[in-house]
Design a protein around this motif. Sequence first.
Motif, PDB file in Angstrom:
ATOM      1  N   LEU A  26       1.209  15.041 -17.457  1.00 36.76           N
ATOM      2  CA  LEU A  26       1.390  16.364 -18.050  1.00 36.76           C
ATOM      3  C   LEU A  26       1.578  16.261 -19.567  1.00 36.76           C
ATOM      4  CD1 LEU A  26       3.680  17.989 -15.335  1.00 36.76           C
ATOM      5  CD2 LEU A  26       1.286  18.569 -15.832  1.00 36.76           C
ATOM      6  N   GLU A  27       2.365  15.295 -20.010  1.00 34.86           N
ATOM      7  CA  GLU A  27       2.572  15.118 -21.445  1.00 34.86           C
ATOM      8  C   GLU A  27       1.279  14.702 -22.147  1.00 34.86           C
ATOM      9  OE1 GLU A  27       7.310  14.081 -21.707  1.00 34.86           O
ATOM     10  OE2 GLU A  27       5.902  12.394 -21.588  1.00 34.86           O
ATOM     11  N   LYS A  28       0.493  13.849 -21.499  1.00 30.09           N
ATOM     12  CA  LYS A  28      -0.785  13.426 -22.084  1.00 30.09           C
ATOM     13  C   LYS A  28      -1.736  14.605 -22.246  1.00 30.09           C
ATOM     14  CE  LYS A  28      -4.460  10.029 -21.557  1.00 30.09           C
ATOM     15  NZ  LYS A  28      -4.951   8.881 -20.814  1.00 30.09           N
ATOM     16  N   LEU A  29      -1.619  15.579 -21.359  1.00 28.49           N
ATOM     17  CA  LEU A  29      -2.458  16.773 -21.433  1.00 28.49           C
ATOM     18  C   LEU A  29      -1.905  17.825 -22.398  1.00 28.49           C
ATOM     19  CD1 LEU A  29      -3.348  17.099 -17.650  1.00 28.49           C
ATOM     20  CD2 LEU A  29      -4.848  16.329 -19.503  1.00 28.49           C
ATOM     21  N   TYR A  71       5.859  28.043 -15.751  1.00 25.08           N
ATOM     22  CA  TYR A  71       5.320  27.480 -14.518  1.00 25.08           C
ATOM     23  C   TYR A  71       6.266  26.392 -14.019  1.00 25.08           C
ATOM     24  CZ  TYR A  71       1.002  29.617 -16.157  1.00 25.08           C
ATOM     25  OH  TYR A  71       0.072  30.514 -16.610  1.00 25.08           O
ATOM     26  N   VAL A  72       6.159  26.092 -12.727  1.00 24.63           N
ATOM     27  CA  VAL A  72       6.875  24.968 -12.135  1.00 24.63           C
ATOM     28  C   VAL A  72       5.821  24.089 -11.480  1.00 24.63           C
ATOM     29  CG1 VAL A  72       8.597  24.221 -10.453  1.00 24.63           C
ATOM     30  CG2 VAL A  72       8.929  26.372 -11.707  1.00 24.63           C
ATOM     31  N   VAL A  73       5.811  22.822 -11.828  1.00 17.70           N
ATOM     32  CA  VAL A  73       4.837  21.880 -11.278  1.00 17.70           C
ATOM     33  C   VAL A  73       5.565  20.912 -10.356  1.00 17.70           C
ATOM     34  CG1 VAL A  73       3.181  20.056 -11.824  1.00 17.70           C
ATOM     35  CG2 VAL A  73       3.274  22.118 -13.229  1.00 17.70           C
ATOM     36  N   VAL A  74       4.952  20.685  -9.185  1.00 12.87           N
ATOM     37  CA  VAL A  74       5.566  19.867  -8.137  1.00 12.87           C
ATOM     38  C   VAL A  74       4.536  18.845  -7.638  1.00 12.87           C
ATOM     39  CG1 VAL A  74       6.769  19.930  -5.920  1.00 12.87           C
ATOM     40  CG2 VAL A  74       6.823  21.944  -7.410  1.00 12.87           C
ATOM     41  N   PRO A  75       4.827  17.544  -7.682  1.00 13.01           N
ATOM     42  CA  PRO A  75       3.887  16.554  -7.143  1.00 13.01           C
ATOM     43  C   PRO A  75       4.069  16.354  -5.630  1.00 13.01           C
ATOM     44  CG  PRO A  75       5.683  15.418  -8.208  1.00 13.01           C
ATOM     45  CD  PRO A  75       5.921  16.889  -8.408  1.00 13.01           C
ATOM     46  N   SER A  76       3.942  17.439  -4.894  1.00 11.47           N
ATOM     47  CA  SER A  76       4.059  17.385  -3.430  1.00 11.47           C
ATOM     48  C   SER A  76       3.501  18.682  -2.854  1.00 11.47           C
ATOM     49  CB  SER A  76       5.518  17.228  -3.001  1.00 11.47           C
ATOM     50  OG  SER A  76       5.651  17.492  -1.618  1.00 11.47           O
ATOM     51  N   GLY A  77       2.456  18.561  -2.057  1.00 15.64           N
ATOM     52  CA  GLY A  77       1.867  19.751  -1.453  1.00 15.64           C
ATOM     53  C   GLY A  77       2.796  20.470  -0.499  1.00 15.64           C
ATOM     54  N   SER A  78       3.527  19.727   0.324  1.00  8.74           N
ATOM     55  CA  SER A  78       4.381  20.372   1.322  1.00  8.74           C
ATOM     56  C   SER A  78       5.575  21.069   0.678  1.00  8.74           C
ATOM     57  CB  SER A  78       4.844  19.363   2.374  1.00  8.74           C
ATOM     58  OG  SER A  78       5.630  18.349   1.787  1.00  8.74           O
ATOM     59  N   LEU A  99       9.540  33.783  -9.089  1.00  5.76           N
ATOM     60  CA  LEU A  99       9.386  32.340  -9.250  1.00  5.76           C
ATOM     61  C   LEU A  99       8.393  31.769  -8.248  1.00  5.76           C
ATOM     62  CD1 LEU A  99      10.299  29.817 -10.738  1.00  5.76           C
ATOM     63  CD2 LEU A  99      12.328  29.757  -9.282  1.00  5.76           C
ATOM     64  N   ARG A 100       8.349  32.330  -7.063  1.00 10.68           N
ATOM     65  CA  ARG A 100       7.413  31.848  -6.035  1.00 10.68           C
ATOM     66  C   ARG A 100       5.971  31.891  -6.528  1.00 10.68           C
ATOM     67  NH1 ARG A 100       9.466  34.867  -0.625  1.00 10.68           N
ATOM     68  NH2 ARG A 100       7.383  34.284   0.045  1.00 10.68           N
ATOM     69  N   LYS A 101       5.661  32.814  -7.408  1.00  9.32           N
ATOM     70  CA  LYS A 101       4.300  32.967  -7.933  1.00  9.32           C
ATOM     71  C   LYS A 101       3.993  31.980  -9.058  1.00  9.32           C
ATOM     72  CE  LYS A 101       4.536  37.841  -6.872  1.00  9.32           C
ATOM     73  NZ  LYS A 101       4.689  39.189  -7.425  1.00  9.32           N
ATOM     74  N   LYS A 102       5.013  31.290  -9.567  1.00 11.94           N
ATOM     75  CA  LYS A 102       4.830  30.373 -10.695  1.00 11.94           C
ATOM     76  C   LYS A 102       4.869  28.908 -10.283  1.00 11.94           C
ATOM     77  CE  LYS A 102       8.248  31.965 -13.262  1.00 11.94           C
ATOM     78  NZ  LYS A 102       9.107  32.236 -14.444  1.00 11.94           N
ATOM     79  N   VAL A 103       4.966  28.627  -8.987  1.00  9.85           N
ATOM     80  CA  VAL A 103       5.061  27.253  -8.491  1.00  9.85           C
ATOM     81  C   VAL A 103       3.659  26.731  -8.166  1.00  9.85           C
ATOM     82  CG1 VAL A 103       5.972  25.771  -6.662  1.00  9.85           C
ATOM     83  CG2 VAL A 103       7.378  27.634  -7.570  1.00  9.85           C
ATOM     84  N   TYR A 104       3.336  25.556  -8.699  1.00  7.48           N
ATOM     85  CA  TYR A 104       2.031  24.952  -8.480  1.00  7.48           C
ATOM     86  C   TYR A 104       2.175  23.480  -8.111  1.00  7.48           C
ATOM     87  CZ  TYR A 104      -0.088  29.018 -10.638  1.00  7.48           C
ATOM     88  OH  TYR A 104      -0.464  30.306 -10.909  1.00  7.48           O
ATOM     89  N   GLU A 105       1.355  23.038  -7.200  1.00  3.56           N
ATOM     90  CA  GLU A 105       1.246  21.615  -6.900  1.00  3.56           C
ATOM     91  C   GLU A 105       0.541  20.982  -8.095  1.00  3.56           C
ATOM     92  OE1 GLU A 105       0.257  17.804  -5.608  1.00  3.56           O
ATOM     93  OE2 GLU A 105      -1.296  19.253  -6.051  1.00  3.56           O
ATOM     94  N   LEU A 106       0.838  19.742  -8.396  1.00  2.00           N
ATOM     95  CA  LEU A 106       0.310  19.073  -9.592  1.00  2.00           C
ATOM     96  C   LEU A 106      -1.196  19.230  -9.738  1.00  2.00           C
ATOM     97  CD1 LEU A 106       0.560  17.205 -12.052  1.00  2.00           C
ATOM     98  CD2 LEU A 106       0.438  15.273 -10.451  1.00  2.00           C
ATOM     99  N   VAL A 107      -1.949  18.907  -8.713  1.00  2.00           N
ATOM    100  CA  VAL A 107      -3.406  18.955  -8.803  1.00  2.00           C
ATOM    101  C   VAL A 107      -3.899  20.399  -8.946  1.00  2.00           C
ATOM    102  CG1 VAL A 107      -5.562  18.407  -7.592  1.00  2.00           C
ATOM    103  CG2 VAL A 107      -3.658  16.802  -7.553  1.00  2.00           C
ATOM    104  N   GLU A 108      -3.229  21.326  -8.291  1.00  2.00           N
ATOM    105  CA  GLU A 108      -3.560  22.743  -8.392  1.00  2.00           C
ATOM    106  C   GLU A 108      -3.354  23.244  -9.831  1.00  2.00           C
ATOM    107  OE1 GLU A 108      -2.189  26.812  -6.070  1.00  2.00           O
ATOM    108  OE2 GLU A 108      -0.710  25.207  -6.371  1.00  2.00           O
ATOM    109  N   PHE A 109      -2.279  22.770 -10.460  1.00  3.16           N
ATOM    110  CA  PHE A 109      -1.966  23.177 -11.823  1.00  3.16           C
ATOM    111  C   PHE A 109      -3.037  22.690 -12.779  1.00  3.16           C
ATOM    112  CE2 PHE A 109       0.220  22.556 -15.929  1.00  3.16           C
ATOM    113  CZ  PHE A 109       0.603  23.856 -16.181  1.00  3.16           C
TER     114      PHE A 109
END
Length: 109
Positions: A26-29, A71-78, A99-109
Motif C-alpha cells: 500500500l505504501e509503495k502504491l 477506506y479500511v483495507v483488510v488482507p483477508s477475504g473472510s 463503515l461497512r461500505k468502506k471495508v475492502y479486501e486488499l486485492v479488491e481495493f
Amino acid sequence: MTVGLFIPCYVDQFYPNAAIATLQLLEKLGVDVVYPKKQTCCGQPMANSGFSHLTGGCDDLFTELFEEFDYVVVPSGSCTLHLKEHLHSDKHPESAKGLRKKVYELVEF
C-alpha cells in the motif's frame, strides 16, 4: 485519502509477514496508511461458532478505531466479508452502517 489497515487476528498470529507485505504494498502504491494499534478481532470466530451475540465488543472497538478513515483495507477475504455483512455497533449504529461500505479486501481495493 487515508486508509485504515485492519490486520485480522489470525494473520497477526500466523502470517505476520503477510501483514507487513500488505503495508509495504500500500505504501509503495502511494496510499496514506494508518495502523490503529488497539485493533483486535473482527468477531468472525465467535459468530461462526454460534456466539454472534458476543461480538459487540469487537464491533464497537472496530467502529471506534476505523470510522474516521476513508477506506479500511483488510488482507483477508473472510474477515472482509464478515465486516461488510455483520458489523454493527450498539454504541455507534450509524457509524458502523456507514463503515461497512468502506471495508475492502486488499486485492479488491
